[in-house]
Design a protein around this motif. Structure first.
Motif, PDB file in Angstrom:
ATOM      1  N   MET A 155      19.331 -29.983 -47.265  1.00 45.15           N
ATOM      2  CA  MET A 155      17.909 -30.214 -47.292  1.00 45.15           C
ATOM      3  C   MET A 155      17.405 -30.307 -48.707  1.00 45.15           C
ATOM      4  SD  MET A 155      15.215 -27.649 -45.686  1.00 45.15           S
ATOM      5  CE  MET A 155      14.538 -28.384 -44.224  1.00 45.15           C
ATOM      6  N   ILE A 156      16.344 -31.073 -48.666  1.00 44.46           N
ATOM      7  CA  ILE A 156      15.419 -31.247 -49.970  1.00 44.46           C
ATOM      8  C   ILE A 156      14.123 -30.460 -49.936  1.00 44.46           C
ATOM      9  CG2 ILE A 156      14.469 -32.997 -51.362  1.00 44.46           C
ATOM     10  CD1 ILE A 156      16.255 -35.112 -50.122  1.00 44.46           C
ATOM     11  N   GLN A 157      13.691 -29.792 -51.290  1.00 47.06           N
ATOM     12  CA  GLN A 157      12.701 -29.029 -51.453  1.00 47.06           C
ATOM     13  C   GLN A 157      11.697 -30.045 -52.505  1.00 47.06           C
ATOM     14  OE1 GLN A 157      11.813 -26.502 -49.994  1.00 47.06           O
ATOM     15  NE2 GLN A 157      13.683 -26.737 -48.645  1.00 47.06           N
ATOM     16  N   ILE A 158      10.542 -29.986 -52.066  1.00 39.92           N
ATOM     17  CA  ILE A 158       9.561 -30.665 -53.064  1.00 39.92           C
ATOM     18  C   ILE A 158       8.370 -29.831 -53.578  1.00 39.92           C
ATOM     19  CG2 ILE A 158       7.897 -32.622 -53.187  1.00 39.92           C
ATOM     20  CD1 ILE A 158       9.748 -33.982 -50.828  1.00 39.92           C
ATOM     21  N   SER A 159       8.032 -29.753 -54.902  1.00 42.55           N
ATOM     22  CA  SER A 159       7.154 -28.999 -55.229  1.00 42.55           C
ATOM     23  C   SER A 159       5.646 -29.296 -54.807  1.00 42.55           C
ATOM     24  CB  SER A 159       6.974 -28.922 -56.935  1.00 42.55           C
ATOM     25  OG  SER A 159       6.732 -30.027 -57.334  1.00 42.55           O
ATOM     26  N   ASP A 160       4.939 -28.344 -54.969  1.00 42.94           N
ATOM     27  CA  ASP A 160       3.564 -28.766 -54.538  1.00 42.94           C
ATOM     28  C   ASP A 160       3.008 -30.247 -55.351  1.00 42.94           C
ATOM     29  OD1 ASP A 160       3.431 -26.893 -52.623  1.00 42.94           O
ATOM     30  OD2 ASP A 160       2.241 -25.576 -53.963  1.00 42.94           O
ATOM     31  N   GLN A 161       3.245 -29.918 -56.923  1.00 41.42           N
ATOM     32  CA  GLN A 161       2.506 -31.304 -57.654  1.00 41.42           C
ATOM     33  C   GLN A 161       3.224 -32.487 -57.402  1.00 41.42           C
ATOM     34  OE1 GLN A 161       4.020 -28.395 -58.539  1.00 41.42           O
ATOM     35  NE2 GLN A 161       2.722 -27.193 -60.041  1.00 41.42           N
ATOM     36  N   ALA A 162       4.653 -32.519 -57.040  1.00 38.31           N
ATOM     37  CA  ALA A 162       5.384 -33.651 -56.788  1.00 38.31           C
ATOM     38  C   ALA A 162       4.958 -34.147 -55.180  1.00 38.31           C
ATOM     39  CB  ALA A 162       6.872 -33.649 -56.395  1.00 38.31           C
ATOM     40  N   THR A 163       4.571 -33.165 -54.261  1.00 38.48           N
ATOM     41  CA  THR A 163       3.957 -33.568 -52.805  1.00 38.48           C
ATOM     42  C   THR A 163       2.771 -34.337 -53.052  1.00 38.48           C
ATOM     43  OG1 THR A 163       5.190 -31.839 -51.743  1.00 38.48           O
ATOM     44  CG2 THR A 163       3.267 -32.604 -50.911  1.00 38.48           C
ATOM     45  N   ALA A 164       1.868 -33.596 -53.881  1.00 30.88           N
ATOM     46  CA  ALA A 164       0.821 -34.506 -54.140  1.00 30.88           C
ATOM     47  C   ALA A 164       0.657 -35.886 -54.758  1.00 30.88           C
ATOM     48  CB  ALA A 164      -0.388 -33.470 -55.144  1.00 30.88           C
ATOM     49  N   LYS A 165       1.670 -35.861 -55.624  1.00 28.14           N
ATOM     50  CA  LYS A 165       1.972 -37.188 -56.273  1.00 28.14           C
ATOM     51  C   LYS A 165       2.439 -38.076 -55.447  1.00 28.14           C
ATOM     52  CE  LYS A 165       1.806 -39.665 -59.848  1.00 28.14           C
ATOM     53  NZ  LYS A 165       0.291 -40.467 -60.172  1.00 28.14           N
ATOM     54  N   ILE A 166       3.520 -37.893 -54.456  1.00 26.09           N
ATOM     55  CA  ILE A 166       4.131 -38.679 -53.499  1.00 26.09           C
ATOM     56  C   ILE A 166       3.113 -39.117 -52.671  1.00 26.09           C
ATOM     57  CG2 ILE A 166       5.858 -38.844 -51.818  1.00 26.09           C
ATOM     58  CD1 ILE A 166       7.234 -36.847 -53.387  1.00 26.09           C
ATOM     59  N   ALA A 167       2.259 -38.366 -52.084  1.00 28.77           N
ATOM     60  CA  ALA A 167       1.225 -38.488 -51.094  1.00 28.77           C
ATOM     61  C   ALA A 167       0.176 -39.512 -51.790  1.00 28.77           C
ATOM     62  CB  ALA A 167       0.655 -37.330 -50.756  1.00 28.77           C
ATOM     63  N   GLU A 168      -0.224 -39.555 -52.908  1.00 29.20           N
ATOM     64  CA  GLU A 168      -0.968 -40.516 -53.561  1.00 29.20           C
ATOM     65  C   GLU A 168      -0.238 -41.644 -53.753  1.00 29.20           C
ATOM     66  OE1 GLU A 168      -2.411 -41.134 -58.075  1.00 29.20           O
ATOM     67  OE2 GLU A 168      -2.107 -39.228 -57.360  1.00 29.20           O
ATOM     68  N   LEU A 169       1.086 -41.814 -54.072  1.00 27.01           N
ATOM     69  CA  LEU A 169       1.776 -43.106 -54.180  1.00 27.01           C
ATOM     70  C   LEU A 169       1.823 -43.797 -52.736  1.00 27.01           C
ATOM     71  CD1 LEU A 169       4.712 -42.017 -56.512  1.00 27.01           C
ATOM     72  CD2 LEU A 169       2.600 -43.715 -57.248  1.00 27.01           C
ATOM     73  N   ILE A 170       2.172 -42.965 -51.902  1.00 26.70           N
ATOM     74  CA  ILE A 170       2.257 -43.685 -50.559  1.00 26.70           C
ATOM     75  C   ILE A 170       0.855 -44.193 -49.883  1.00 26.70           C
ATOM     76  CG2 ILE A 170       2.667 -43.034 -47.932  1.00 26.70           C
ATOM     77  CD1 ILE A 170       4.807 -41.355 -49.011  1.00 26.70           C
ATOM     78  N   GLU A 171      -0.064 -43.155 -50.221  1.00 22.88           N
ATOM     79  CA  GLU A 171      -1.528 -43.761 -49.821  1.00 22.88           C
ATOM     80  C   GLU A 171      -1.728 -45.126 -50.468  1.00 22.88           C
ATOM     81  OE1 GLU A 171      -6.036 -42.150 -50.344  1.00 22.88           O
ATOM     82  OE2 GLU A 171      -4.442 -40.642 -49.546  1.00 22.88           O
ATOM     83  N   ASN A 172      -1.545 -45.149 -51.849  1.00 22.01           N
ATOM     84  CA  ASN A 172      -1.790 -46.491 -52.570  1.00 22.01           C
ATOM     85  C   ASN A 172      -1.148 -47.645 -52.255  1.00 22.01           C
ATOM     86  OD1 ASN A 172      -4.253 -44.926 -53.761  1.00 22.01           O
ATOM     87  ND2 ASN A 172      -2.854 -44.215 -55.553  1.00 22.01           N
ATOM     88  N   SER A 173      -0.142 -47.254 -51.543  1.00 16.72           N
ATOM     89  CA  SER A 173       0.660 -48.312 -51.324  1.00 16.72           C
ATOM     90  C   SER A 173       0.551 -49.373 -50.438  1.00 16.72           C
ATOM     91  CB  SER A 173       2.160 -47.907 -50.986  1.00 16.72           C
ATOM     92  OG  SER A 173       2.256 -47.576 -49.598  1.00 16.72           O
ATOM     93  N   GLU A 174      -0.524 -49.043 -49.633  1.00 12.24           N
ATOM     94  CA  GLU A 174      -1.485 -49.814 -48.577  1.00 12.24           C
ATOM     95  C   GLU A 174      -0.286 -50.517 -47.854  1.00 12.24           C
ATOM     96  OE1 GLU A 174      -3.709 -52.806 -50.739  1.00 12.24           O
ATOM     97  OE2 GLU A 174      -5.011 -51.228 -51.602  1.00 12.24           O
ATOM     98  N   VAL A 175       0.647 -49.888 -47.502  1.00 10.67           N
ATOM     99  CA  VAL A 175       1.940 -50.369 -46.497  1.00 10.67           C
ATOM    100  C   VAL A 175       1.756 -49.188 -45.468  1.00 10.67           C
ATOM    101  CG1 VAL A 175       4.288 -50.785 -45.987  1.00 10.67           C
ATOM    102  CG2 VAL A 175       3.242 -51.233 -48.159  1.00 10.67           C
ATOM    103  N   ASN A 176       1.534 -49.664 -44.293  1.00  6.16           N
ATOM    104  CA  ASN A 176       1.793 -48.906 -42.957  1.00  6.16           C
ATOM    105  C   ASN A 176       2.995 -48.286 -42.786  1.00  6.16           C
ATOM    106  OD1 ASN A 176      -0.800 -49.221 -42.272  1.00  6.16           O
ATOM    107  ND2 ASN A 176      -0.699 -51.042 -41.175  1.00  6.16           N
TER     108      ASN A 176
END
Length: 117
Positions: A1-22
């Motif tokens: 199992m992988i763990q992701i910090s709160d800071q990394a979670t926020a950055k990944i969510a931002e990158l996914i949102e900005n990717s404009e890919v469904n």
């Protein structure tokens, strides 16, 4: 199992949102290569493969191919803002040796195909 910090979670969510890919998700894994033998792969993707393992995380999915799974089990992904050198950090309990930049590693059982950095 992988763990992701709160800071990394926020950055990944931002990158996914900005990717404009469904249907975009975080793909995390390893490939042969790098100074120490195995190099990390972390990217936004939208194409699933037959052997992918999917983990639901916060507001996105994390996908790891089955070949990478033994090398990344227990990994902690973080994110640090540090001017020009900021970015994702990876703490891998499976790594027995890493290169100077931390982008590649090897385990006790597998050295991978080392290449010059």
């Amino acid at each position: 199992m992988i763990q992701i910090s709160d800071q990394a979670t926020a950055k990944i969510a931002e990158l996914i949102e900005n990717s404009e890919v469904n249907g975009a998700f975080l793909r995390f894994g390893v490939n042969d290569g790098g100074c120490s033998g195995l190099s990390y792969q972390i990217r936004i993707d939208d194409e699933m493969q037959e052997d992918d393992q999917v983990m639901e995380w916060s507001s996105f999915k994390v996908v790891v191919d089955s070949a990478s799974q033994p090398f990344v089990d227990g990994v902690q992904i973080g994110y640090k803002e540090a001017g020009m050198t900021g970015g994702f950090t990876i703490d891998n309990p499976n790594a027995k040796a890493t290169c100077g930049c931390g982008a590649s590693f090897r385990t006790a059982a597998y050295r991978g195909q080392a290449k010059k950095c």
